[in-house]
Design an enzyme around this catalytic site. Structure first.
Site, PDB file in Angstrom:
ATOM      1  N   LYS A 175      47.854  17.237   0.922  1.00  0.00           N
ATOM      2  CA  LYS A 175      48.078  16.767   2.567  1.00  0.00           C
ATOM      3  C   LYS A 175      48.294  18.115   3.032  1.00  0.00           C
ATOM      4  O   LYS A 175      49.317  18.748   3.127  1.00  0.00           O
ATOM      5  CB  LYS A 175      49.305  15.757   2.716  1.00  0.00           C
ATOM      6  CG  LYS A 175      49.269  15.010   3.769  1.00  0.00           C
ATOM      7  CD  LYS A 175      49.247  15.654   5.047  1.00  0.00           C
ATOM      8  CE  LYS A 175      50.682  15.896   5.661  1.00  0.00           C
ATOM      9  NZ  LYS A 175      50.560  17.009   6.831  1.00  0.00           N
ATOM     10  N   GLY A 228      57.509  24.653   3.095  1.00  0.00           N
ATOM     11  CA  GLY A 228      57.495  24.356   4.237  1.00  0.00           C
ATOM     12  C   GLY A 228      59.239  24.842   4.819  1.00  0.00           C
ATOM     13  O   GLY A 228      59.692  25.399   4.281  1.00  0.00           O
ATOM     14  N   SER A 229      59.528  24.029   5.962  1.00  0.00           N
ATOM     15  CA  SER A 229      60.953  24.151   6.355  1.00  0.00           C
ATOM     16  C   SER A 229      62.146  23.798   5.271  1.00  0.00           C
ATOM     17  O   SER A 229      61.924  22.983   4.539  1.00  0.00           O
ATOM     18  CB  SER A 229      61.217  23.804   7.582  1.00  0.00           C
ATOM     19  OG  SER A 229      61.531  22.196   7.546  1.00  0.00           O
ATOM     20  N   GLY A 233      62.315  20.246   3.298  1.00  0.00           N
ATOM     21  CA  GLY A 233      62.551  20.381   2.034  1.00  0.00           C
ATOM     22  C   GLY A 233      63.743  19.726   1.316  1.00  0.00           C
ATOM     23  O   GLY A 233      63.636  18.940   0.610  1.00  0.00           O
ATOM     24  N   GLU A 250      59.276  25.357  -1.988  1.00  0.00           N
ATOM     25  CA  GLU A 250      59.555  26.859  -1.396  1.00  0.00           C
ATOM     26  C   GLU A 250      59.586  26.701   0.030  1.00  0.00           C
ATOM     27  O   GLU A 250      58.801  26.284   1.059  1.00  0.00           O
ATOM     28  CB  GLU A 250      58.055  27.355  -1.664  1.00  0.00           C
ATOM     29  CG  GLU A 250      57.608  27.898  -3.161  1.00  0.00           C
ATOM     30  CD  GLU A 250      58.641  28.783  -3.238  1.00  0.00           C
ATOM     31  OE1 GLU A 250      59.555  29.638  -2.790  1.00  0.00           O
ATOM     32  OE2 GLU A 250      58.743  28.970  -4.727  1.00  0.00           O
ATOM     33  N   GLU A 385      65.841  31.639  10.211  1.00  0.00           N
ATOM     34  CA  GLU A 385      64.766  32.000  10.340  1.00  0.00           C
ATOM     35  C   GLU A 385      63.921  31.791  11.441  1.00  0.00           C
ATOM     36  O   GLU A 385      64.042  30.521  12.014  1.00  0.00           O
ATOM     37  CB  GLU A 385      63.895  31.173   9.161  1.00  0.00           C
ATOM     38  CG  GLU A 385      62.458  31.671   8.730  1.00  0.00           C
ATOM     39  CD  GLU A 385      61.817  30.744   7.755  1.00  0.00           C
ATOM     40  OE1 GLU A 385      61.828  29.410   7.738  1.00  0.00           O
ATOM     41  OE2 GLU A 385      61.061  31.399   7.123  1.00  0.00           O
TER      42      GLU A 385
END
Ligand code: UN1
Length: 497
Positions: A175, A228-229, A233, A250, A385
């Site tokens: 995906k 992703g974020s 996550g 990650e 971030e």
């Protein structure tokens, strides 16, 4: 009329069951529509999972060296098509051609590494504590792996996950991020052209909250890998925890470069420009904090301001361009709002700090490379971030203070230290609390054959890349073979003569 692209489910390119599509536009020119991609529904996910389960039954029995041979062909096709894919990727997500070429190269490196791993995939044979008995461990495939990937490395990150998963004998449901479905499509075409049995790969386009969720929540998908974020996550982690799934995460980073007073400042300057503004700052590994020793602080910021202000913004397809657009308007607004937050917190804008306009820039999501000076530890722009071209500069008076500032964030992906003092470098390597530390190089630039990942809230302890990822995608099986012909009791009959 833009082309309607399809999912790849059960060995066929198919329209989504929902009949719905979303547009995919070039972030450097919003008049340029790349195509329309399926906004799939849970039903598409169900069909993909049922097919992948059949694909797994076949592929898991294919010998690993033969699986490796397919990945070898995948690597060769990526080599042949590197330029075309790089151009398609720049058009789709904006980063400059040199970088999209590098992104494809990372996929090539990952493919050839995986291909060779097909003739290794080592298990171990160790001595048994008993006589006439062998003890060994080996790897088995797990099942269907759900792979959910971000926009910033549309080729490299899917390959980091998918190629080891496939080499280990798993089937894959892929995906890709909604911002980069076209690169995902091109990758799946290559896998099929290389001879991967069709039911082993399923391509499912659509929203994470719909199809991503359907894959993650399905009991027949025991392995999930997500980049992703940190927020998404964590939510995936909660679901996978409840369902006892194996999960590799990650997520975010707040990576710092430390420049000491003995550093080669020209080298550090080239490094920080690349680390902070490469990929328009949209890397998990991007340099988003610059920790400067007080003795070189003012001089280095002057050098940086001069160069950062001259970086050439533009469409990534133009060879002169150094910095491309952000991925979409929402991201540009987020970046701009963080610059506002930084100013409110007392930082000053040394360079940049606004949307970039004029000429071709008016048709894309451009933002000026920005350096915030006078940032103090604990400010939001120092802790959170931003995922854009914003660098926060912080002054320190010693290496110990620099290490403390580096470590005092919730993330722990990469860090960098510029110094000529070998003792300081080695001390910092052990004290900087990150998954990756660079000495005299910026925070970006991990190589495909080494483990990649971070500590604290960047990840959940797993690594991608290198040799470690093969542990994630395989189940360890242990076998004991007792050929003594009589009962030997472990831990009990050990010392008898
Ligand atoms: C990422 O930003 O998610 O080390 C991946 C690097 C690249 C990969 C970055 N090789 O910057």
């Amino acid at each position: 009329m833009p082309e309607n692209f399809k999912n790849f489910i059960a060995g066929e390119w198919v329209a989504p069951s929902t009949g719905n599509y979303f547009e995919n536009r070039n972030p450097a020119d919003w008049n340029d529509v790349i195509g329309c991609f399926p906004r799939s529904g849970p039903e598409d996910a169900q069909r993909a999972i049922a097919s992948a389960t059949r694909g797994f039954a076949q592929w898991s029995k294919t010998p690993a060296p033969l699986r490796g041979a397919v990945l070898q062909r995948v690597g060769e096709l990526l080599v042949q098509k590197k330029e075309a894919i790089a151009r398609a990727m720049t058009r789709e997500m904006g980063k400059v051609l040199a970088e999209t070429r590098g992104d494809v190269q990372e996929g090539i490196d990952t493919a050839f590494y995986a291909a060779s791993e097909g003739r290794r995939l080592f298990g171990r044979v160790v001595p048994s504590e008993l006589r006439d008995k062998w003890a060994m461990s080996y790897r088995r495939p797990i099942g269907v792996a759900g792979i959910i990937t971000p926009f910033n490395f549309p080729m490299a990150i899917p390959t980091w996950k998918m190629f080891p998963a496939l080499l280990c004998g798993n089937a894959v449901i892929f995906k890709p991020a909604e911002d980069v479905p076209h690169t995902g499509h091109l990758l799946v075409e290559i896998l099929l052209e290389a001879g991967l049995p069709p039911e082993v790969i399923q391509l499912l386009h659509g929203q994470g909250s719909v199809v991503g969720r359907a894959v993650i929540e399905h009991p027949e998908v025991p392995v999930i890998s997500f980049t992703g974020s940190t927020e998404t996550g964590s939510a995936i982690g909660a679901t996978c925890g409840r369902l006892h799934k194996r999960l590799s995460l990650e997520m975010g980073g707040k990576n710092a470069m430390i420049v000491m007073d003995d550093a080669d400042l020209d080298l550090a300057l080239d490094g920080v420009l690349w680390g902070a503004f490469g990929t328009t700052g949209q890397r998990c590994t991007a340099t988003s904090r610059l920790i400067l020793h007080e003795k070189i602080h003012d001089r280095f910021l002057k050098m940086l301001g001069d160069r950062a202000g001259k970086l050439r913004l533009g469409p990534g397809l133009e060879e002169k361009t150094e910095v491309g657009p952000l991925i979409h308007e929402e991201s540009r607004q987020k970046v701009d709002s963080y610059v506002g937050i930084g100013k409110q917190e007392g930082a000053t804008v040394l360079v940049g700090g606004a949307t970039a306009t004029g000429g071709a820039l008016d048709r894309g999501w451009f933002y000026q490379p920005t350096v915030l000076a006078g940032v103090k530890p604990g400010m939001r722009v120092e802790q959170e971030e931003i995922f854009g071209p914003v660098l926060s500069a912080i002054k320190v008076s010693s290496l110990d203070e620099a290490v403390r500032v580096n470590n005092d964030v919730r993330y722990g992906l990469s860090s960098s230290l510029y110094t000529r003092d070998v003792n300081a470098a080695f001390r910092a390597m052990s004290e900087l609390d990150n998954g990756i530390t660079y000495i005299n190089a910026p925070t970006i630039g991990a190589e495909a054959h080494l483990p990649f990942g971070g500590v604290k809230q960047t990840g959940n302890g797993h690594r991608e890349g290198g040799w470690e990822v093969y542990d994630f995608y395989s189940e360890t099986k242990v076998c004991y073979v007792d050929y003594s012909g009589h009962l030997q009791r472990a831990q009990i009959d050990t010392y008898t003569e």
